[in-house]
Design an enzyme around this catalytic site. Structure first.
Site, PDB file in Angstrom:
ATOM      1  N   GLU A 162       0.867  -1.183   0.000  1.00  0.00           N
ATOM      2  CA  GLU A 162       0.000   0.000   0.000  1.00  0.00           C
ATOM      3  C   GLU A 162       0.900   1.228   0.000  1.00  0.00           C
ATOM      4  OE1 GLU A 162      -2.887  -0.271   3.192  1.00  0.00           O
ATOM      5  OE2 GLU A 162      -3.236  -2.365   2.650  1.00  0.00           O
ATOM      6  N   ASN A 236       6.439 -12.359   4.015  1.00  0.00           N
ATOM      7  CA  ASN A 236       5.971 -11.395   5.012  1.00  0.00           C
ATOM      8  C   ASN A 236       6.486 -11.731   6.406  1.00  0.00           C
ATOM      9  OD1 ASN A 236       4.740  -9.796   3.194  1.00  0.00           O
ATOM     10  ND2 ASN A 236       2.651 -10.127   3.894  1.00  0.00           N
ATOM     11  N   GLY A 281      11.399   0.880  15.771  1.00  0.00           N
ATOM     12  CA  GLY A 281      10.332   1.865  15.938  1.00  0.00           C
ATOM     13  C   GLY A 281       9.151   1.250  16.659  1.00  0.00           C
ATOM     14  N   GLY A 285       2.255  -2.975  11.440  1.00  0.00           N
ATOM     15  CA  GLY A 285       0.803  -3.115  11.582  1.00  0.00           C
ATOM     16  C   GLY A 285       0.215  -3.320  10.207  1.00  0.00           C
ATOM     17  N   CYS A 288      -1.875  -6.659   6.567  1.00  0.00           N
ATOM     18  CA  CYS A 288      -1.164  -7.847   6.071  1.00  0.00           C
ATOM     19  C   CYS A 288      -0.246  -8.507   7.098  1.00  0.00           C
ATOM     20  CB  CYS A 288      -0.370  -7.492   4.823  1.00  0.00           C
ATOM     21  SG  CYS A 288      -1.433  -7.191   3.396  1.00  0.00           S
ATOM     22  N   LYS A 348       1.281   3.083   8.096  1.00  0.00           N
ATOM     23  CA  LYS A 348       2.534   3.536   7.476  1.00  0.00           C
ATOM     24  C   LYS A 348       2.206   4.748   6.617  1.00  0.00           C
ATOM     25  CE  LYS A 348       2.585   0.638   3.362  1.00  0.00           C
ATOM     26  NZ  LYS A 348       3.336  -0.269   2.538  1.00  0.00           N
TER      27      LYS A 348
HETATM   28  P1  NAD Z   1      -9.475  -5.141   1.167  1.00  0.00           P
HETATM   29  O1  NAD Z   1     -10.085  -5.435   2.461  1.00  0.00           O
HETATM   30  O2  NAD Z   1      -8.949  -3.783   0.853  1.00  0.00           O
HETATM   31  O3  NAD Z   1     -10.493  -5.537  -0.010  1.00  0.00           O
HETATM   32  C1  NAD Z   1     -11.172  -6.742  -0.073  1.00  0.00           C
HETATM   33  C2  NAD Z   1     -12.433  -6.511  -0.874  1.00  0.00           C
HETATM   34  O4  NAD Z   1     -13.111  -7.749  -1.071  1.00  0.00           O
HETATM   35  C3  NAD Z   1     -13.450  -5.592  -0.180  1.00  0.00           C
HETATM   36  O5  NAD Z   1     -13.759  -4.509  -1.030  1.00  0.00           O
HETATM   37  C4  NAD Z   1     -14.675  -6.490   0.045  1.00  0.00           C
HETATM   38  O6  NAD Z   1     -15.895  -5.805  -0.053  1.00  0.00           O
HETATM   39  C5  NAD Z   1     -14.514  -7.497  -1.068  1.00  0.00           C
HETATM   40  N1  NAD Z   1     -15.220  -8.755  -0.864  1.00  0.00           N
HETATM   41  C6  NAD Z   1     -15.371  -9.501   0.271  1.00  0.00           C
HETATM   42  N2  NAD Z   1     -16.073 -10.587   0.019  1.00  0.00           N
HETATM   43  C7  NAD Z   1     -16.386 -10.573  -1.300  1.00  0.00           C
HETATM   44  C8  NAD Z   1     -17.089 -11.452  -2.150  1.00  0.00           C
HETATM   45  N3  NAD Z   1     -17.606 -12.606  -1.720  1.00  0.00           N
HETATM   46  N4  NAD Z   1     -17.231 -11.103  -3.448  1.00  0.00           N
HETATM   47  C9  NAD Z   1     -16.727  -9.947  -3.916  1.00  0.00           C
HETATM   48  N5  NAD Z   1     -16.047  -9.089  -3.156  1.00  0.00           N
HETATM   49  C10 NAD Z   1     -15.870  -9.398  -1.863  1.00  0.00           C
HETATM   50  O7  NAD Z   1      -8.320  -6.230   0.975  1.00  0.00           O
HETATM   51  P2  NAD Z   1      -6.891  -6.048   0.291  1.00  0.00           P
HETATM   52  O8  NAD Z   1      -6.025  -5.231   1.168  1.00  0.00           O
HETATM   53  O9  NAD Z   1      -7.053  -5.687  -1.123  1.00  0.00           O
HETATM   54  O10 NAD Z   1      -6.373  -7.551   0.393  1.00  0.00           O
HETATM   55  C11 NAD Z   1      -6.933  -8.591  -0.366  1.00  0.00           C
HETATM   56  C12 NAD Z   1      -6.069  -9.816  -0.184  1.00  0.00           C
HETATM   57  O11 NAD Z   1      -4.754  -9.563  -0.689  1.00  0.00           O
HETATM   58  C13 NAD Z   1      -5.866 -10.234   1.264  1.00  0.00           C
HETATM   59  O12 NAD Z   1      -5.745 -11.620   1.332  1.00  0.00           O
HETATM   60  C14 NAD Z   1      -4.552  -9.581   1.630  1.00  0.00           C
HETATM   61  O13 NAD Z   1      -3.886 -10.270   2.674  1.00  0.00           O
HETATM   62  C15 NAD Z   1      -3.789  -9.734   0.330  1.00  0.00           C
HETATM   63  N6  NAD Z   1      -2.744  -8.720   0.132  1.00  0.00           N
HETATM   64  C16 NAD Z   1      -2.961  -7.425   0.496  1.00  0.00           C
HETATM   65  C17 NAD Z   1      -1.957  -6.490   0.285  1.00  0.00           C
HETATM   66  C18 NAD Z   1      -2.128  -5.060   0.712  1.00  0.00           C
HETATM   67  O14 NAD Z   1      -1.131  -4.331   0.746  1.00  0.00           O
HETATM   68  N7  NAD Z   1      -3.324  -4.617   1.036  1.00  0.00           N
HETATM   69  C19 NAD Z   1      -0.744  -6.881  -0.295  1.00  0.00           C
HETATM   70  C20 NAD Z   1      -0.578  -8.198  -0.692  1.00  0.00           C
HETATM   71  C21 NAD Z   1      -1.581  -9.124  -0.465  1.00  0.00           C
END
Ligand code: NAD
Length: 457
Positions: A162, A236, A281, A285, A288, A348
């Site tokens: 992010e 991670n 630090g 958090g 992830c 962050k």
């Molecule tokens: P997020 O919470 O920002 O978004 C998830 C989305 O999924 C939400 O908008 C929610 O409404 C939607 N959702 C939930 N159930 C659903 C369904 N049945 N059908 C359709 N949509 C649905 O999550 P994120 O941060 O994008 O993370 C998604 C995945 O990727 C997680 O497993 C996370 O661990 C992984 N990930 C995240 C990051 C990051 O930096 N955020 C980086 C790498 C991996």
């Protein structure tokens, strides 16, 4: 576009969060006809208007472009999004449960929906972070939901950060695809090859930073389903380990009058070690690291393996906000009725995300200690009421620190370092400047007449 639009199958992305929305926007920008489905109708209608539901640098402009040229179609209907797709990427959330294990209910619900609407031969790729073994379970679930469907399941974990989601997707360190069917792995990998080939047109500014590049060479990891799932969580966990390692040594540096920043600069020059993620630090958090680490520990336990070293990393991490408050109390009798300013609440910089933010924990702990707390963050959005009601939100640094007895810099937003030590000194009533991210020059702070308190310095 640099890459031609031939050989570009229709794609559907499920879940419009940080991962799903970024991936969808960049696939659409590189010429793919992309549908993006999310159950959250409010999110979908925002994206339709060309807006991002969260702050992510440079994302809004790209959303506007691909929604207006219809390369990206946001929808809350699986029926609209999935049947025409040859590849479906699942990117729904995987939060943790109270016991630390992964809550996979969204992943399974999405898989059932995909199964009901997908056409024969669809490649279903999982970008959400899931515990090792989940892919096999999901493949069974898809079969159970639609016995007629021929499909291939691919694990395609995501590594974007992010705050740097676009550049990380345009210029990734690696692309991991795991599964049993080689041609499906290649189809998924090709999505990213096309994104990378179009990168310079999608974001010409970024390109300048990265030129010259033969970017794709050696970056695609073809592997098994289980190995792909493990690569993500192991990466991670290792980064979390590095942070907690630095924090452990920082506690010793505090006792012996060392400076952890200089120590880690020295340590990091060793190429076998490297400097990245050795910053002490207030700890890690976000959405992830905490849940990926606890999910890995839980998955290991399920397989009768104890990951003590990673458990230790989580203990150290959760100790850090309290450790900092205790360190400061050596300089002040008590926080009761003191005016305390907290700068930064997001987990962050460059993100609005406050999930599991240690900065929020610090603000809340100060309220518990009886302080009157004012806080400022340039972008933080609160979704789950984590921030104590006792914390008053302010709009600027000046308002927040005016007449404060102490200032805590709790997230390393660049504007807090750009604000000069003399300005802090001028605005504050007291003289304690607590640098929870070790981002300031401690000598300059001291020269401004303030008492500098860092972590391990
Ligand atoms: P997020 O919470 O920002 O978004 C998830 C989305 O999924 C939400 O908008 C929610 O409404 C939607 N959702 C939930 N159930 C659903 C369904 N049945 N059908 C359709 N949509 C649905 O999550 P994120 O941060 O994008 O993370 C998604 C995945 O990727 C997680 O497993 C996370 O661990 C992984 N990930 C995240 C990051 C990051 O930096 N955020 C980086 C790498 C991996």
């Amino acid at each position: 576009m640099g890459a031609t639009d031939t050989n570009k199958p229709n794609v559907a992305i499920v879940g419009a969060g940080y991962v799903g929305l970024t991936t969808a926007v960049l696939l659409a920008s590189s010429g793919y006809n992309t549908h993006l489905v999310d159950v959250d109708k409010e999110k979908v209608s925002k994206i339709k208007k060309g807006e991002s539901p969260f702050f992510e640098p440079n994302l809004d402009g790209l959303i506007k472009k691909v929604t207006s040229n219809k390369k990206l179609v946001p929808t809350s209907s699986y029926e609209e999004a999935v049947p025409q797709a040859e590849i479906v990427l699942s990117c729904v959330g995987t939060p943790d449960k109270a016991d630390g294990s992964s809550n996979l209910k969204y992943v399974f619900a999405a898989a059932r929906e995909i199964a009901q609407h997908a056409k024969d031969g669809t490649v279903i790729a999982q970008k959400s972070t899931v515990p090792v073994g989940t892919g096999r379970e999901l493949a069974k679930e898809i079969k159970a939901a639609n016995g007629q469907l021929g499909f291939h399941y691919v694990s395609n974990p995501e590594f974007l950060r992010e705050g740097a989601a676009i550049s990380d997707t345009l210029y990734p360190d690696r692309i991991v695809v795991g599964g049993d069917d080689k041609s499906s792995l290649e189809k998924v990998a090709q999505l990213y090859e096309h994104i990378i080939q179009s990168a310079s047109e999608i974001d010409p500014v970024l390109q300048k930073e990265y030129q010259p590049h033969e970017y794709i060479d050696g970056k695609i990891v073809y592997t098994t389903l289980e190995s792909a799932e493990l690569i993500k969580v192991t990466s991670n966990a290792f980064l979390a380990l590095k942070i907690s390692f630095a924090n452990s040594i920082a506690k010793l540096a505090d006792e012996v009058d060392g400076d952890i920043v200089g120590v880690m600069d020295g340590v990091g020059l060793d190429r076998r070690i490297g400097r990245a993620f050795l910053n002490a630090g207030r700890g890690y958090g976000g959405g992830c690291f905490p849940k990926d680490v606890s999910g890995l520990i839980a998955a290991a336990e399920k397989n009768n393996v104890s990951l003590e070293i990673i458990q230790a990393a989580t203990h150290v991490n959760s100790s850090m906000p309290g450790y900092i408050i205790d360190k400061v109390t050596k300089h002040t009798d008590s926080f009761k009725n003191k005016d305390i300013a907290v700068l930064g609440l997001s987990f962050k910089p460059a993100t609005s995300d406050t999930r599991r933010s240690p900065a929020v924990q610090i603000a809340n702990l100060l309220v518990d200690e009886g302080a009157s707390v004012r806080a400022y963050d340039p972008k933080a959005i609160f979704e789950d009421g984590d921030l104590s009601k006792g914390v008053a939100r302010e709009e600027t640094i000046d308002q927040t620190i005016k007449n404060a007895d102490a200032v805590f810099i709790a997230t390393d937003w660049p504007e807090f370092a750009a604000y000069q030590p003399e300005q802090y000194a001028q605005q504050m009533k007291g003289n304690l400047l607590v640098d929870c991210m070790n981002m300031l020059n401690k000598d300059e702070v001291a020269r401004a007449g303030l008492t500098y308190i860092g972590v391990g310095r």
